[in-house]
Design a protein around this motif. Structure first.
Motif, PDB file in Angstrom:
ATOM      1  N   ARG A   1     -51.232  51.079  40.477  1.00  0.00           N
ATOM      2  CA  ARG A   1     -52.444  51.873  40.636  1.00  0.00           C
ATOM      3  C   ARG A   1     -53.190  51.900  39.306  1.00  0.00           C
ATOM      4  N   TRP A   2     -54.518  51.960  39.387  1.00  0.00           N
ATOM      5  CA  TRP A   2     -55.345  51.979  38.158  1.00  0.00           C
ATOM      6  C   TRP A   2     -56.083  53.303  38.086  1.00  0.00           C
ATOM      7  N   GLN A   3     -55.752  54.067  37.056  1.00  0.00           N
ATOM      8  CA  GLN A   3     -56.467  55.329  36.841  1.00  0.00           C
ATOM      9  C   GLN A   3     -57.627  55.042  35.907  1.00  0.00           C
ATOM     10  N   ARG A   4     -58.757  54.686  36.506  1.00  0.00           N
ATOM     11  CA  ARG A   4     -59.901  54.283  35.672  1.00  0.00           C
ATOM     12  C   ARG A   4     -60.631  55.541  35.194  1.00  0.00           C
ATOM     13  N   PRO A   5     -60.728  55.719  33.860  1.00  0.00           N
ATOM     14  CA  PRO A   5     -61.366  56.944  33.353  1.00  0.00           C
ATOM     15  C   PRO A   5     -62.770  57.092  33.931  1.00  0.00           C
ATOM     16  N   GLY A   6     -63.043  58.279  34.475  1.00  0.00           N
ATOM     17  CA  GLY A   6     -64.367  58.550  35.034  1.00  0.00           C
ATOM     18  C   GLY A   6     -64.507  58.114  36.485  1.00  0.00           C
ATOM     19  N   TYR A   7     -63.540  57.348  36.990  1.00  0.00           N
ATOM     20  CA  TYR A   7     -63.640  56.864  38.373  1.00  0.00           C
ATOM     21  C   TYR A   7     -62.473  57.330  39.236  1.00  0.00           C
ATOM     22  N   GLY A   8     -61.415  57.870  38.620  1.00  0.00           N
ATOM     23  CA  GLY A   8     -60.235  58.262  39.390  1.00  0.00           C
ATOM     24  C   GLY A   8     -59.391  57.049  39.732  1.00  0.00           C
ATOM     25  N   LEU A   9     -58.618  57.205  40.812  1.00  0.00           N
ATOM     26  CA  LEU A   9     -57.688  56.141  41.190  1.00  0.00           C
ATOM     27  C   LEU A   9     -58.434  55.037  41.940  1.00  0.00           C
ATOM     28  N   ILE A  10     -58.335  53.807  41.430  1.00  0.00           N
ATOM     29  CA  ILE A  10     -59.069  52.693  42.047  1.00  0.00           C
ATOM     30  C   ILE A  10     -58.159  52.009  43.067  1.00  0.00           C
ATOM     31  N   SER A  11     -58.751  51.691  44.187  1.00  0.00           N
ATOM     32  CA  SER A  11     -57.984  51.066  45.261  1.00  0.00           C
ATOM     33  C   SER A  11     -57.459  49.691  44.819  1.00  0.00           C
ATOM     34  N   PRO A  12     -56.176  49.428  45.092  1.00  0.00           N
ATOM     35  CA  PRO A  12     -55.589  48.174  44.584  1.00  0.00           C
ATOM     36  C   PRO A  12     -56.324  46.926  45.056  1.00  0.00           C
ATOM     37  N   HIS A  13     -56.848  46.954  46.297  1.00  0.00           N
ATOM     38  CA  HIS A  13     -57.478  45.704  46.765  1.00  0.00           C
ATOM     39  C   HIS A  13     -58.750  45.400  45.984  1.00  0.00           C
ATOM     40  N   LEU A  14     -59.262  46.424  45.231  1.00  0.00           N
ATOM     41  CA  LEU A  14     -60.467  46.182  44.436  1.00  0.00           C
ATOM     42  C   LEU A  14     -60.155  45.534  43.088  1.00  0.00           C
ATOM     43  N   PHE A  15     -58.937  45.744  42.605  1.00  0.00           N
ATOM     44  CA  PHE A  15     -58.691  45.210  41.251  1.00  0.00           C
ATOM     45  C   PHE A  15     -57.548  44.187  41.175  1.00  0.00           C
ATOM     46  N   ILE A  16     -56.602  44.235  42.115  1.00  0.00           N
ATOM     47  CA  ILE A  16     -55.479  43.292  41.987  1.00  0.00           C
ATOM     48  C   ILE A  16     -55.945  41.825  42.116  1.00  0.00           C
ATOM     49  N   PRO A  17     -56.839  41.502  43.054  1.00  0.00           N
ATOM     50  CA  PRO A  17     -57.302  40.093  43.095  1.00  0.00           C
ATOM     51  C   PRO A  17     -57.943  39.670  41.771  1.00  0.00           C
ATOM     52  N   ILE A  18     -58.645  40.615  41.119  1.00  0.00           N
ATOM     53  CA  ILE A  18     -59.300  40.228  39.851  1.00  0.00           C
ATOM     54  C   ILE A  18     -58.245  40.042  38.752  1.00  0.00           C
TER      55      ILE A  18
END
Ligand code: GTP
Length: 727
Positions: free
Chosen positions: A486-503
């Motif tokens: 999981r990615w806790q992006r500052p200012g955005y909260g928890l980012i959905s894995p399908h949005l960042f794992i492919p990148i």
């Protein structure tokens, strides 16, 4: 004349005569020495040569004639003047004296005035003679030195790689030429002397005279000109000539040093070719293509024309290299370049940007349909297979198109947008083209922002692991956990894995993040193992790139060692696709890890290759039925059949099987009935943050106990009740 007083040797056998002569000469300031015989005289002269000799003729032993002959025959003494002193006054004696070499005669008794006059005159003559002789020796030495200098100069001139010409301004002809000039032009030295600079140069005599006069006038001090010289065989030679003028008496000498430029020009041309053209296809390379686009944009702006950039990328070209080899890949690129050129008009430009990427510049008055026409033509020419080394090779291409001035005006932006549009064509299934749209740009920018943020996230350690329990159906207990990134992006909260794992996977960042996930999971296993929770297996997802880049095996072994945990508490989950990347290396790594006890499971089973052959080749412990089959397992007979087949196949291969995405009681009942070993899904629990999960593990609040005793064949009799999953 020497600055000391002259020395006079008096030779006479009569002492009286000697004394008399001494008495006459000394008062005049002369040094005198005496010898009483011819022999004594010669010995004295040999020891120290006098400036003049007064020589008696008639002496016992060697007479004056003999002495004179000997002295005049010797170059060291021949210049000493001799005055014969004799009582003889006959002509024959005088003649004999002259023949013997005497310069003067004095008759005894000697007249004082006559003696002084003869002595003084002869001494003066001798001094003058000495001076002349010395001078000629010096001159001769100077000439010799100058000749040696000249020879050295000539040798040096001949040894230089440049042609050297010395030209007289008065005669406008060569006065000196070195050997290189002769060999460079194919003339002999004499032929060049017989010729003239104007004849072998490209210029008229008048122009040459003017240019020499300018150099002489000092308007140009060291003049460098690029010119051509005609060789003897009639061909012309490109040279660079340095020219200087040097004064020589009332003439000026123009010194010209010419260097052959042929090689330099050829290598400059070669360099230019290499720097601007692609070696494989002969097409303009990226540098020249960008230049051409800049120029075409100026032309389009001036003429109010449209311009299109077409970005072309071959589809799955890597497969050609991998299956048929690089040589065939190269030839395909070459032939494809030729076909591209056939698809456009002569005024359009085709370039190879690198790899399997090509680009076209299309200039158009107002024919806005031209890019589509060209794109379709490219697709069409690719329908015909390529004949390469007796093989037929087929390939398609994806294309992106941008239009100036509609989409962008800067050359780099046009190419970038065309690339973006090409990427869309790939996404749309390849073998097609797409025009760039503003929407694409917004997406590209968003994607770029995300990539930058992900790079920072890696640096700033913004990732955490959540854990989803896996339940062993036999016991109804939590048997393990899947670690999920999981990615806790500052200012955005928890980012959905399908949005960042492919990148992460595309950028390769997955290698660092994946390694971190393994280490963190092992650390967690270690903490629980030595705490209240006890042994708990965690599975970590591993991407295909981790097998190629980085050191997966080293990372795993180090994490196991650092946290002192049994290897079988770590499970690696791999997709079928990731197993297929660099299979030999992947198999080696997996076998090594398996030997240590690490568990290996296949994720998303059923969606990829699902080949029995690879199930045997890879050291696998467990299959995870893909969520796609579980979702409708109770409503879609095909999915049910596949799920059942996977369970049976896994069991027959002595593999465990787990179903993911279990959300309903009916799905659970199906899996229980068909003896699926483990289940995972929202029905029990979503992935949980660490603290929440630990509470569950400590209290076992997932009330699954009882499943082990269930009659799994009778779904309606399931005795188990489940607590609702925490949200
Ligand atoms: N034979 C040959 N191959 C090259 C050359 N330059 C690059 N390549 C290969 O070209 C391939 C380009 O692959 P990509 O464009 O990334 O991918 P692809 O396989 O074409 O797949 P898509 O573009 O996604 O359709 C890579 O495998 C490179 O190694 C070259 O000069 N000669």
């Amino acid at each position: 004349m020497s600055s000391t007083a002259p020395t006079i040797l008096i030779v006479d056998d009569e002492i009286q005569n000697r004394k008399l002569l001494e008495a006459l000469l000394r008062p005049e300031g002369y040094f005198t020495r005496c010898a009483s015989s011819g022999e004594e005289a010669l010995a004295s002269i040999a020891e120290h040569a006098p400036d003049l000799i007064l020589l008696d003729i008639m002496m016992p032993g060697m007479d004056g004639f003999e002495v004179a002959v000997i002295l005049k025959a010797n170059p060291a003494t021949s210049n000493i003047p001799i005055i014969m002193v004799t009582a003889l006054d006959d002509r024959s004696a005088r003649l004999a004296g002259l023949n013997a070499g005497a310069e003067e005669f004095l008759t005894k008794p000697v007249d004082r005035a006559e003696l002084w006059l003869r002595v003084r005159n002869l001494l003066r003559l001798k001094a003058f003679g000495d001076f002349l002789q010395n001078h000629s020796v010096i001159l001769e030495q100077e000439v010799q030195a100058r000749t040696a200098d000249l020879q050295r100069f000539r040798s040096a001139m001949d040894a230089t790689a440049d042609a050297i010409f010395l030209v007289s301004r008065n005669t406008m002809r060569f006065v000196e030429i070195n050997a290189t000039a002769c060999s460079m032009l194919g003339y002999t030295r004499q032929e060049l002397f017989d010729s003239s600079p104007a004849e072998i140069g490209e210029v008229s005599l008048e122009a040459l005279e003017n240019s020499y006069d300018n150099i002489i006038a000092g308007q140009k001090i060291d003049v460098l000109v690029d010119t051509t010289i005609r060789r003897k065989d009639g061909t012309y030679l490109q040279v660079e000539v340095h020219q200087q003028a040097q004064k020589s008496g009332n003439d000026w000498i123009i010194v010209g040093v010419a260097r052959d430029l042929t090689e330099r020009k050829e290598s400059a041309q070669r360099l230019h070719q290499l720097a601007h053209y692609d070696v494989l296809t002969g097409l303009p390379n990226r540098t020249l293509f960008y230049e051409a686009l800049k120029n075409a944009l100026i032309q389009a702006t001036d003429s109010d024309w449209l311009l299109a950039v077409l970005f072309v990328d071959l589809d799955h070209f890597k497969n050609i290299n991998d299956t048929l080899g690089h040589a065939i890949g190269d030839e395909l690129l070459n032939q494809f370049g030729n076909r591209l050129v056939q698809c456009v008009r002569p005024r359009d430009t085709v370039g190879r940007l690198g790899g399997d990427e090509f680009a076209l510049i299309l200039l158009m008055h107002d024919e806005s349909s031209y890019p589509t026409l060209v794109a379709n033509k490219i697709r069409e020419v690719l329908r015909e297979p390529f004949e390469i080394q007796d093989q037929e090779v087929t390939i398609s291409a994806s294309m992106g198109i941008t239009i100036y001035p509609d989409d962008a005006t800067a050359h780099e932006t046009l190419i970038k947008y065309a690339d973006t549009a090409m990427y869309r064509a790939k996404q749309a299934g390849r073998d097609t083209y797409r025009f760039f749209t503003a929407q694409m740009n917004a997406e590209v920018l968003a994607r770029h922002d995300l990539e930058v943020a992900l790079h920072k996230a890696v640096e700033n350690k913004e990732f955490v692991l959540h854990y989803q329990p896996k339940v062993l159906l036999k016991s109804g207990r939590i048997i393990g956990l899947e670690a999920l990134l999981r990615w806790q992006r500052p200012g955005y909260g928890l980012i959905s894995p399908h949005l960042f794992i492919p990148i992460l996977e595309e950028t390769g960042l997955i290698v660092r993040v994946g390694s971190w996930a393994i280490t963190t999971a092992c650390q967690q296993i270690g903490q629980w193992l030595h705490g209240a929770i006890g042994p708990m297996q965690i599975s970590v997802n591993v991407a295909g790139r981790q097998f190629i880049e980085g050191d997966l095996e080293g990372d795993v072994l180090k994490a196991l060692l650092d946290h002192d945990i049994p290897a079988d508490l770590l499970e690696l989950e791999l997709t079928e696709g990731s197993l297929m990347v660099n299979t030999e290396r992947t198999i080696t790594i997996l076998k090594n890890l398996k030997t240590r006890g690490v568990q290996i499971s296949i994720d998303d089973f059923g969606t990829g290759y699902s080949s029995l052959a690879y199930l045997r080749r890879f050291p696998i412990d467990k299959l995870k039925i893909d969520i796609a089959f579980i979702r409708e397992v109770t409503t879609n007979p095909d999915d049910a059949a596949i799920a059942l087949a996977i369970i049976r196949m896994a069991h027959s291969l002595k593999l465990e099987v787990i179903a993911e995405g279990v959300e309903t009681e009916a799905q659970l009942a199906f899996l229980l009935r068909y003896h699926c070993d483990q289940i995972q899904g929202y029905y029990f629990s979503p992935p949980l943050p660490l603290l929440e999960l630990e509470q569950i593990l400590l209290s076992e609040t997932l009330d699954l106990v009882g499943m082990a005793d269930s009659n799994t064949e009778r779904q309606d009799e399931l005795p188990i009740t489940f607590k609702s999953a925490p949200q």
